[in-house]
Design an enzyme around this catalytic site. Structure first.
Site, mmCIF file in Angstrom:
data_model
loop_
_atom_site.group_PDB
_atom_site.id
_atom_site.type_symbol
_atom_site.label_atom_id
_atom_site.label_comp_id
_atom_site.label_asym_id
_atom_site.label_seq_id
_atom_site.Cartn_x
_atom_site.Cartn_y
_atom_site.Cartn_z
ATOM 1 C CG ASP A 165 36.715 47.065 34.683
ATOM 2 O OD1 ASP A 165 37.444 46.049 34.763
ATOM 3 O OD2 ASP A 165 35.485 47.037 34.873
ATOM 4 N NE ARG A 170 36.081 43.994 36.394
ATOM 5 C CZ ARG A 170 34.935 44.250 37.023
ATOM 6 N NH1 ARG A 170 34.448 43.353 37.872
ATOM 7 N NH2 ARG A 170 34.291 45.385 36.805
#
Length: 214
Positions: free
Chosen positions: A139, A141
């Site tokens: 991930d 982000r």
């Protein structure tokens, strides 16, 4: 995996605002006030959509929604992004708050890489292992720009509409007070059950596993 503790973001400002009437494929209609920004840390064209109005002294309901072309636009059943977007607009309209539409396709790895990861998932890898097999983060982000947007809108204390504990943790580290984390519904299909189960088992998403038995 959760991201490293972020540093405090710099200042962003509202660049423009415009009202846009929205109609979803099921006929649901809502009016959004769409905000653009100057000074976002990653330089991406993220937008905030304001819906409804929070009660006097109330806390705005906020959804950080990562862009998903396949789910949001084309209705892919491989994820739950499209249904979450539709649900979020209605719930925020009722409560008053903001939907931040963040240009973070594929949990930050981009559209082409996401489609490559889909091919690896077809061979048996889960959504996180497929990313790492490509040499990419599970991930990628970072929510610094989201915190800047909320600060520019005066929304430094929020209720967060999310099943993802990392979103709340990152925002808290960036100076946003998350009063409550409110889960979204479970949008289950035959095509996304492995994807949703991986979210629960790998990153602690607040989705009832009992709903994923099938």
């Amino acid at each position: 995996m959760p991201q490293p503790a972020p540093t405090q973001p710099g200042t962003a400002t509202v660049r423009s605002r415009v009202r846009i009437p929205l109609t979803f494929p099921d006929g649901y209609r809502a009016e959004a006030e769409v905000f653009t920004f100057h000074g976002l840390a990653d330089g991406a064209e993220h937008v905030a959509l304001a819906f409804g109005s929070a009660p006097e002294g109330g806390t705005p309901l906020v959804r950080l929604h990562s862009e998903c072309l396949t789910g949001d636009v084309f209705g892919s059943d491989r994820c739950d992004c499209g249904p979450q977007l539709r649900e979020s607009v209605e719930r925020i309209t009722e409560a008053g708050g903001y939907l931040l539409y963040l240009r973070q396709e594929g949990r930050g790895i981009g559209l082409y890489n996401k489609l490559d990861a889909y091919a690896l998932q077809d061979s048996g890898l889960d959504t996180y292992d497929a990313n790492t097999a490509l040499g990419l983060p599970e991930d990628g982000r970072d929510y610094t720009a989201a915190a800047q947007m909320l600060t520019a809108l005066g929304a430094t204390g929020i209720d967060l509409l999310s099943n993802n504990p990392d979103k709340a943790a990152q925002l808290a580290g960036l100076g946003i007070t998350v009063e409550h984390r409110v889960p979204t519904g479970v949008h289950l299909s035959e095509s996304n059950i492995r994807y949703l189960r991986a979210k629960v088992e790998r990153t602690g998403h607040s989705i009832e596993l009992s709903r994923l038995v099938g």
